[in-house]
Design an enzyme around this catalytic site. Structure first.
Site, short mmCIF file in Angstrom:
data_model
loop_
_atom_site.label_atom_id
_atom_site.label_comp_id
_atom_site.label_asym_id
_atom_site.label_seq_id
_atom_site.Cartn_x
_atom_site.Cartn_y
_atom_site.Cartn_z
CG ASN A 83 -6.53 -0.84 1.09
OD1 ASN A 83 -5.83 -0.40 0.18
ND2 ASN A 83 -6.04 -1.30 2.23
CB CYS A 85 -0.95 -0.01 1.19
SG CYS A 85 -2.08 -1.41 1.16
CG HIS A 122 -3.16 3.53 1.96
ND1 HIS A 122 -3.62 3.09 0.74
CD2 HIS A 122 -3.25 2.47 2.81
CE1 HIS A 122 -3.96 1.81 0.85
NE2 HIS A 122 -3.75 1.41 2.09
#
Ligand code: UT7
Length: 349
Positions: A306, A139, A276
């Protein structure tokens, strides 16, 4: 201080491209020339997921803030998403894409184990010069890729860079595991960076500071249980959600402050926070700790889930296109993911 020194060290370097030489007499900055993103057409709602695993719209919204996510079509792979986002970013930049001499693509879901997905993007864009490679930091990938491209631009190894975050996490989810399959989605985002002279102050446009961190002792808190060397399979994502959550707010806040500190900028000068997008509760917690208002935080996790390395450029693109982020605004990007890895990039749009 550290970044100022680097700027001064490299400001006399020459950049060679197509036999033309560019001499920079002032500090070089990596300025965002264009941005683009792509989301697959198919939308999967929480109610859709409640039909395949023991979950509910209420649980997913309450615990993560996610309402829906986009999932790639069966015949769509990571490079397809990346190429679409890249073409939009190049069009937005208004440049000849074949002049790009660096492509850094962040992904943990490459088309193949090798070669790098970045090389496929390079070929699809008709680029035969320069270099293209992937960065794997889960990520945190886009933040790491942006920092890498910025460093290469400032030291004269590249003049125009394409930085992409692209993922098809739907391919590595265990669709029987309700604790993970409800959280992720697919997508891609990209920026074009160009070398431009600045003054070496925080008033310059472009990337002002960046910091990357990792701590491998948390390797097994968020990982994929397969790989070419270990199992000769692709594997599925496994996560100790609450453990990751516990570290997230702390790591994000500390790396953001360390990044600002590199250029002595107080957080009060930050206009936009583009984090994020893992969990709305993490975004709220980090914003509160950093004393940023809710209006300063760009949120897409509700609609995208996500998307790992794609989440920051997707959110950035949305806030630029809807007119929130304007030229000269100060933007703070951050991410945290498997490894653990975490990092932040501070830039003036
Ligand atoms: O992008 C990389 C970084 N990743 C992250 O930052 C993710 C960080 N972690 C999180 O966002 C959260 O920990 C989750 C959203 C993953 C989970 O939220 P939580 O509040 O930490 O829940 P939990 O894992 O502690 O689970 C609470 C309960 C459990 O049941 P019991 O043991 O209390 O009976 C789970 O089995 O919720 C259950 N549960 C679910 N129930 C309905 C877990 N997943 C689900 C589900 N639907 N999808």
């Amino acid at each position: 201080m550290q970044s100022r020194l680097m700027l001064n060290t490299f400001n006399k370097l020459k950049n060679k491209k197509n036999n033309s030489m560019t001499t920079y007499n002032k500090p070089v900055r990596s300025v965002v020339l264009g941005i683009g993103s792509y989301l697959p057409e198919k939308i999967v709602t929480n109610d859709d997921l409640a039909k395949i695993v023991d979950t509910s719209d209420e649980w997913i919204r309450e615990r993560s803030g996610i309402h829906q996510r986009h999932i790639a079509a069966d015949d769509e792979i990571t490079s397809d998403l990346a190429i679409k986002a890249a073409k939009r970013a190049i069009k937005d930049a208004g440049i000849d894409g074949t002049k790009i001499d660096l492509i850094v693509l962040a992904t943990s879901t490459p088309d193949n184990t090798f070669p790098a997905t970045a090389t496929k993007v390079q070929a699809a864009l008709g680029i035969t010069d320069g270099v293209a490679f992937d960065v794997q930091a889960v990520c945190s990938g886009f933040v790491f890729a942006l920092n890498t491209a910025d460093a290469m631009i400032r030291c004269g190894q590249a003049n125009k860079a394409l930085v992409i975050g692209a993922e098809t996490f739907s391919r590595i989810l265990d669709w029987k595991d309700r604790s993970t399959c409800v959280l992720f989605g697919d997508g891609a985002g990209a920026v074009v960076l160009g070398a431009q002279e600045g003054e070496g102050t925080n008033n310059d446009r472009g990337i002002l500071a960046a910091k990357m961190r990792s701590d491998g002792k948390h390797y097994d808190k968020l990982y994929v249980d397969g790989g070419p060397s270990s199992t000769q399979t692709v594997g599925y994502l496994r996560m100790q959600g609450p453990e990751v959550f516990k570290h997230a707010v702390k790591n994000i806040s500390s790396v953001v402050l360390e990044t600002l500190d590199l250029v002595h900028m107080p957080i009060s000068q930050v206009d936009w926070f583009v984090p994020h997008q893992a969990n709305k509760r993490i975004l709220d917690g980090a914003a509160k700790k950093l004393k940023l208002t809710r209006d300063q935080v760009v949120v897409t996790v509700d609609r995208h889930g996500n998307t790992s390395a794609a989440s920051v450029p997707l959110a950035l693109d949305e806030a630029v296109k809807d007119g929130r982020i304007k030229p000269n605004d100060v933007v703070l990007l951050e991410a945290m993911g498997g490894g653990f890895t975490w990092g932040a990039v501070l830039l003036r749009w």
